[in-house]
Motif scaffolding. Structure first.
Motif, PDB file in Angstrom:
ATOM      1  N   GLY A 205       0.815  -1.213   0.000  1.00 49.29           N
ATOM      2  CA  GLY A 205       0.000   0.000   0.000  1.00 49.29           C
ATOM      3  C   GLY A 205       0.845   1.257   0.000  1.00 49.29           C
ATOM      4  N   VAL A 206       1.897   1.256   0.809  1.00 48.67           N
ATOM      5  CA  VAL A 206       2.802   2.411   0.860  1.00 48.67           C
ATOM      6  C   VAL A 206       3.502   2.604  -0.487  1.00 48.67           C
ATOM      7  CG1 VAL A 206       4.935   3.279   1.893  1.00 48.67           C
ATOM      8  CG2 VAL A 206       3.157   2.301   3.346  1.00 48.67           C
ATOM      9  N   LEU A 207       3.920   1.476  -1.102  1.00 48.86           N
ATOM     10  CA  LEU A 207       4.579   1.540  -2.410  1.00 48.86           C
ATOM     11  C   LEU A 207       3.645   2.129  -3.464  1.00 48.86           C
ATOM     12  CD1 LEU A 207       7.010   0.856  -4.222  1.00 48.86           C
ATOM     13  CD2 LEU A 207       6.046  -1.426  -4.513  1.00 48.86           C
ATOM     14  N   PHE A 208       2.403   1.659  -3.480  1.00 52.96           N
ATOM     15  CA  PHE A 208       1.426   2.164  -4.447  1.00 52.96           C
ATOM     16  C   PHE A 208       1.165   3.652  -4.232  1.00 52.96           C
ATOM     17  CE2 PHE A 208      -2.982   3.092  -5.608  1.00 52.96           C
ATOM     18  CZ  PHE A 208      -2.966   2.747  -6.955  1.00 52.96           C
ATOM     19  N   THR A 209       1.031   4.052  -2.956  1.00 55.08           N
ATOM     20  CA  THR A 209       0.801   5.468  -2.637  1.00 55.08           C
ATOM     21  C   THR A 209       1.984   6.321  -3.088  1.00 55.08           C
ATOM     22  OG1 THR A 209      -0.534   4.836  -0.727  1.00 55.08           O
ATOM     23  CG2 THR A 209       0.279   7.086  -0.780  1.00 55.08           C
ATOM     24  N   GLY A 210       3.201   5.807  -2.860  1.00 52.62           N
ATOM     25  CA  GLY A 210       4.410   6.540  -3.272  1.00 52.62           C
ATOM     26  C   GLY A 210       4.476   6.731  -4.780  1.00 52.62           C
ATOM     27  N   ILE A 211       4.150   5.656  -5.518  1.00 58.19           N
ATOM     28  CA  ILE A 211       4.158   5.749  -6.983  1.00 58.19           C
ATOM     29  C   ILE A 211       3.102   6.737  -7.464  1.00 58.19           C
ATOM     30  CG2 ILE A 211       3.722   4.461  -9.112  1.00 58.19           C
ATOM     31  CD1 ILE A 211       4.941   2.012  -7.731  1.00 58.19           C
ATOM     32  N   SER A 212       1.921   6.685  -6.868  1.00 60.23           N
ATOM     33  CA  SER A 212       0.847   7.598  -7.262  1.00 60.23           C
ATOM     34  C   SER A 212       1.235   9.051  -7.012  1.00 60.23           C
ATOM     35  CB  SER A 212      -0.435   7.268  -6.483  1.00 60.23           C
ATOM     36  OG  SER A 212      -0.877   5.960  -6.766  1.00 60.23           O
ATOM     37  N   LEU A 213       1.774   9.323  -5.810  1.00 61.25           N
ATOM     38  CA  LEU A 213       2.182  10.681  -5.479  1.00 61.25           C
ATOM     39  C   LEU A 213       3.344  11.132  -6.364  1.00 61.25           C
ATOM     40  CD1 LEU A 213       1.862  13.143  -3.662  1.00 61.25           C
ATOM     41  CD2 LEU A 213       3.358  12.050  -1.993  1.00 61.25           C
ATOM     42  N   GLY A 214       4.279  10.212  -6.609  1.00 64.41           N
ATOM     43  CA  GLY A 214       5.417  10.548  -7.463  1.00 64.41           C
ATOM     44  C   GLY A 214       4.990  10.896  -8.875  1.00 64.41           C
ATOM     45  N   SER A 215       3.999  10.164  -9.406  1.00 59.72           N
ATOM     46  CA  SER A 215       3.530  10.446 -10.772  1.00 59.72           C
ATOM     47  C   SER A 215       2.871  11.821 -10.852  1.00 59.72           C
ATOM     48  CB  SER A 215       2.550   9.363 -11.218  1.00 59.72           C
ATOM     49  OG  SER A 215       1.387   9.383 -10.412  1.00 59.72           O
ATOM     50  N   ILE A 216       2.147  12.207  -9.785  1.00 62.00           N
ATOM     51  CA  ILE A 216       1.518  13.534  -9.753  1.00 62.00           C
ATOM     52  C   ILE A 216       2.580  14.627  -9.749  1.00 62.00           C
ATOM     53  CG2 ILE A 216       0.082  15.097  -8.378  1.00 62.00           C
ATOM     54  CD1 ILE A 216      -1.439  12.595  -7.419  1.00 62.00           C
ATOM     55  N   LEU A 217       3.614  14.441  -8.907  1.00 62.15           N
ATOM     56  CA  LEU A 217       4.702  15.428  -8.837  1.00 62.15           C
ATOM     57  C   LEU A 217       5.466  15.496 -10.157  1.00 62.15           C
ATOM     58  CD1 LEU A 217       6.043  14.654  -5.244  1.00 62.15           C
ATOM     59  CD2 LEU A 217       4.668  16.612  -5.956  1.00 62.15           C
ATOM     60  N   LEU A 218       5.641  14.338 -10.802  1.00 59.64           N
ATOM     61  CA  LEU A 218       6.336  14.309 -12.087  1.00 59.64           C
ATOM     62  C   LEU A 218       5.563  15.098 -13.142  1.00 59.64           C
ATOM     63  CD1 LEU A 218       8.604  13.243 -13.909  1.00 59.64           C
ATOM     64  CD2 LEU A 218       7.231  11.188 -14.276  1.00 59.64           C
ATOM     65  N   LEU A 219       4.233  14.888 -13.192  1.00 62.25           N
ATOM     66  CA  LEU A 219       3.408  15.630 -14.149  1.00 62.25           C
ATOM     67  C   LEU A 219       3.465  17.134 -13.882  1.00 62.25           C
ATOM     68  CD1 LEU A 219       0.242  13.328 -14.331  1.00 62.25           C
ATOM     69  CD2 LEU A 219       1.896  13.732 -16.158  1.00 62.25           C
ATOM     70  N   ALA A 220       3.432  17.515 -12.585  1.00 61.33           N
ATOM     71  CA  ALA A 220       3.524  18.941 -12.246  1.00 61.33           C
ATOM     72  C   ALA A 220       4.871  19.510 -12.677  1.00 61.33           C
ATOM     73  CB  ALA A 220       3.323  19.122 -10.748  1.00 61.33           C
ATOM     74  N   ALA A 221       5.951  18.751 -12.440  1.00 57.39           N
ATOM     75  CA  ALA A 221       7.291  19.212 -12.817  1.00 57.39           C
ATOM     76  C   ALA A 221       7.417  19.372 -14.325  1.00 57.39           C
ATOM     77  CB  ALA A 221       8.321  18.246 -12.278  1.00 57.39           C
ATOM     78  N   LEU A 222       6.871  18.376 -15.070  1.00 55.69           N
ATOM     79  CA  LEU A 222       6.921  18.447 -16.535  1.00 55.69           C
ATOM     80  C   LEU A 222       6.132  19.655 -17.035  1.00 55.69           C
ATOM     81  CD1 LEU A 222       6.517  14.677 -17.479  1.00 55.69           C
ATOM     82  CD2 LEU A 222       8.568  16.072 -17.764  1.00 55.69           C
ATOM     83  N   GLY A 223       4.980  19.914 -16.423  1.00 56.18           N
ATOM     84  CA  GLY A 223       4.186  21.068 -16.838  1.00 56.18           C
ATOM     85  C   GLY A 223       4.912  22.365 -16.607  1.00 56.18           C
ATOM     86  N   LEU A 224       5.555  22.481 -15.446  1.00 55.85           N
ATOM     87  CA  LEU A 224       6.306  23.695 -15.159  1.00 55.85           C
ATOM     88  C   LEU A 224       7.496  23.848 -16.107  1.00 55.85           C
ATOM     89  CD1 LEU A 224       6.265  23.598 -11.251  1.00 55.85           C
ATOM     90  CD2 LEU A 224       5.126  25.287 -12.711  1.00 55.85           C
ATOM     91  N   ALA A 225       8.177  22.723 -16.400  1.00 56.60           N
ATOM     92  CA  ALA A 225       9.333  22.774 -17.290  1.00 56.60           C
ATOM     93  C   ALA A 225       8.933  23.253 -18.686  1.00 56.60           C
ATOM     94  CB  ALA A 225       9.979  21.387 -17.364  1.00 56.60           C
ATOM     95  N   ILE A 226       7.795  22.732 -19.197  1.00 57.68           N
ATOM     96  CA  ILE A 226       7.331  23.138 -20.522  1.00 57.68           C
ATOM     97  C   ILE A 226       6.923  24.614 -20.504  1.00 57.68           C
ATOM     98  CG2 ILE A 226       5.468  22.792 -22.221  1.00 57.68           C
ATOM     99  CD1 ILE A 226       5.502  19.833 -21.394  1.00 57.68           C
ATOM    100  N   THR A 227       6.226  25.041 -19.431  1.00 53.31           N
ATOM    101  CA  THR A 227       5.768  26.449 -19.337  1.00 53.31           C
ATOM    102  C   THR A 227       6.957  27.396 -19.321  1.00 53.31           C
ATOM    103  OG1 THR A 227       3.810  25.759 -18.106  1.00 53.31           O
ATOM    104  CG2 THR A 227       4.436  28.067 -17.938  1.00 53.31           C
ATOM    105  N   TYR A 228       7.936  27.130 -18.459  1.00 56.52           N
ATOM    106  CA  TYR A 228       9.111  28.015 -18.387  1.00 56.52           C
ATOM    107  C   TYR A 228       9.930  27.932 -19.650  1.00 56.52           C
ATOM    108  CZ  TYR A 228       8.187  29.058 -13.494  1.00 56.52           C
ATOM    109  OH  TYR A 228       7.625  29.492 -12.318  1.00 56.52           O
ATOM    110  N   GLY A 229       9.958  26.770 -20.281  1.00 52.93           N
ATOM    111  CA  GLY A 229      10.697  26.651 -21.534  1.00 52.93           C
ATOM    112  C   GLY A 229      10.093  27.542 -22.621  1.00 52.93           C
ATOM    113  N   LEU A 230       8.776  27.570 -22.736  1.00 52.48           N
ATOM    114  CA  LEU A 230       8.107  28.418 -23.705  1.00 52.48           C
ATOM    115  C   LEU A 230       8.288  29.885 -23.401  1.00 52.48           C
ATOM    116  CD1 LEU A 230       4.761  26.455 -24.197  1.00 52.48           C
ATOM    117  CD2 LEU A 230       6.620  26.661 -25.841  1.00 52.48           C
ATOM    118  N   MET A 231       8.268  30.215 -22.084  1.00 54.55           N
ATOM    119  CA  MET A 231       8.479  31.615 -21.711  1.00 54.55           C
ATOM    120  C   MET A 231       9.885  32.077 -22.067  1.00 54.55           C
ATOM    121  SD  MET A 231       6.529  31.637 -18.012  1.00 54.55           S
ATOM    122  CE  MET A 231       7.092  33.302 -17.613  1.00 54.55           C
TER     123      MET A 231
END
Length: 243
Positions: free
Chosen positions: A217-243
């Motif tokens: 359960g902890v492993l699944f929760t960690g993967i889920s949270l990590g994927s959310i943070l990864l998507l947020a990081a990718l979104g920020l990277a693309i936004t700042y890259g375009l700016m």
């Protein structure tokens, strides 16, 4: 609905001291008589009256004989049946036990949940045979497993040492957190060293199985949270890259 109970049985369940009424009820419950469910429901609804050594059901202004289900005339001076809290609990337990044979799967599952709350006390032995009978006729694998765990919960509170040892073996296959709590509660009151050792061994097995479940359960929760943070990081990277 017509009943197949005898006049003596209906009278003994409704009249007298609580101990005698409960004993009479448990005798009929063991037979798993479908007619008993209708009578128990009438008792719980305060629809049963006694007169002339017979029990009658009065519902919606109509009177029927509690034993035969035949239309009857209520004699003068009929008395209401009074159900003390202890008797009422036993009636509710008996009704739940009879629902183990219901064709509705959800109703059978609900009956198991109700009986789990009464997995000790005087009702344990009287319901055990009925639960074993339901287990042999049950076709749903999940319900069958729940019945096995319920039987173990009843056995573990038995005064018989052999039954408690059998319960320890049955509970070793459980993966429910409630089983761990049940074992811990029993260990606090268990005095027999052999049974205590069996319970401790079962507790270790169950705790180990639950620990693996918690790790997954902890492993699944960690993967889920990590994927959310990864998507947020990718979104920020693309936004700042375009700016």
């Amino acid at each position: 609905s017509a009943c197949a109970l005898t006049p003596s049985q209906t009278l003994r369940i409704a009249e007298g001291e609580s101990d005698g009424r409960i004993a009479a009820l448990n005798e009929v419950v063991l037979a798993a008589d479908p007619a008993l469910a209708a009578y128990v429901q009438a008792l719980l609804a305060d629809e049963v009256k006694l007169a002339g050594g017979r029990a009658f059901i009065v519902r919606d202004g109509k009177t029927t004989d509690a034993a035969s289900g035949a239309v009857a005339t209520l004699p003068d001076g009929a008395e209401d049946v009074v159900n003390p809290n202890r008797v009422r609990r036993e009636l509710e337990s008996a009704l739940a036990a009879l629902k183990l044979f219901s064709p509705d799967r959800d109703e059978r599952a609900k009956a198991i949940a109700e009986l789990k709350a009464e997995a000790d006390g005087s009702a344990a032995d009287s319901k055990l045979m009925l639960i074993e009978k339901a287990e042999t006729t049950e076709t749903d694998a999940d319900i069958k497993a729940q019945l096995a765990m319920l039987k173990a919960a009843l056995l573990i509170s038995s005064t018989d040492k052999g039954r408690r040892l059998a319960a320890a073996q049955l509970l070793a296959d459980s993966d429910q957190p409630a089983t761990k709590s049940l074992l811990l509660d029993r260990l606090r009151t268990e005095t027999d060293s052999e049974v205590k050792a069996a319970l401790n061994a079962t507790l270790s097995t169950v705790a180990s199985r639950l620990a693996w479940g918690e790790r997954l359960g902890v492993l699944f929760t960690g993967i889920s949270l990590g994927s959310i943070l990864l998507l947020a990081a990718l979104g920020l990277a693309i936004t700042y890259g375009l700016m």
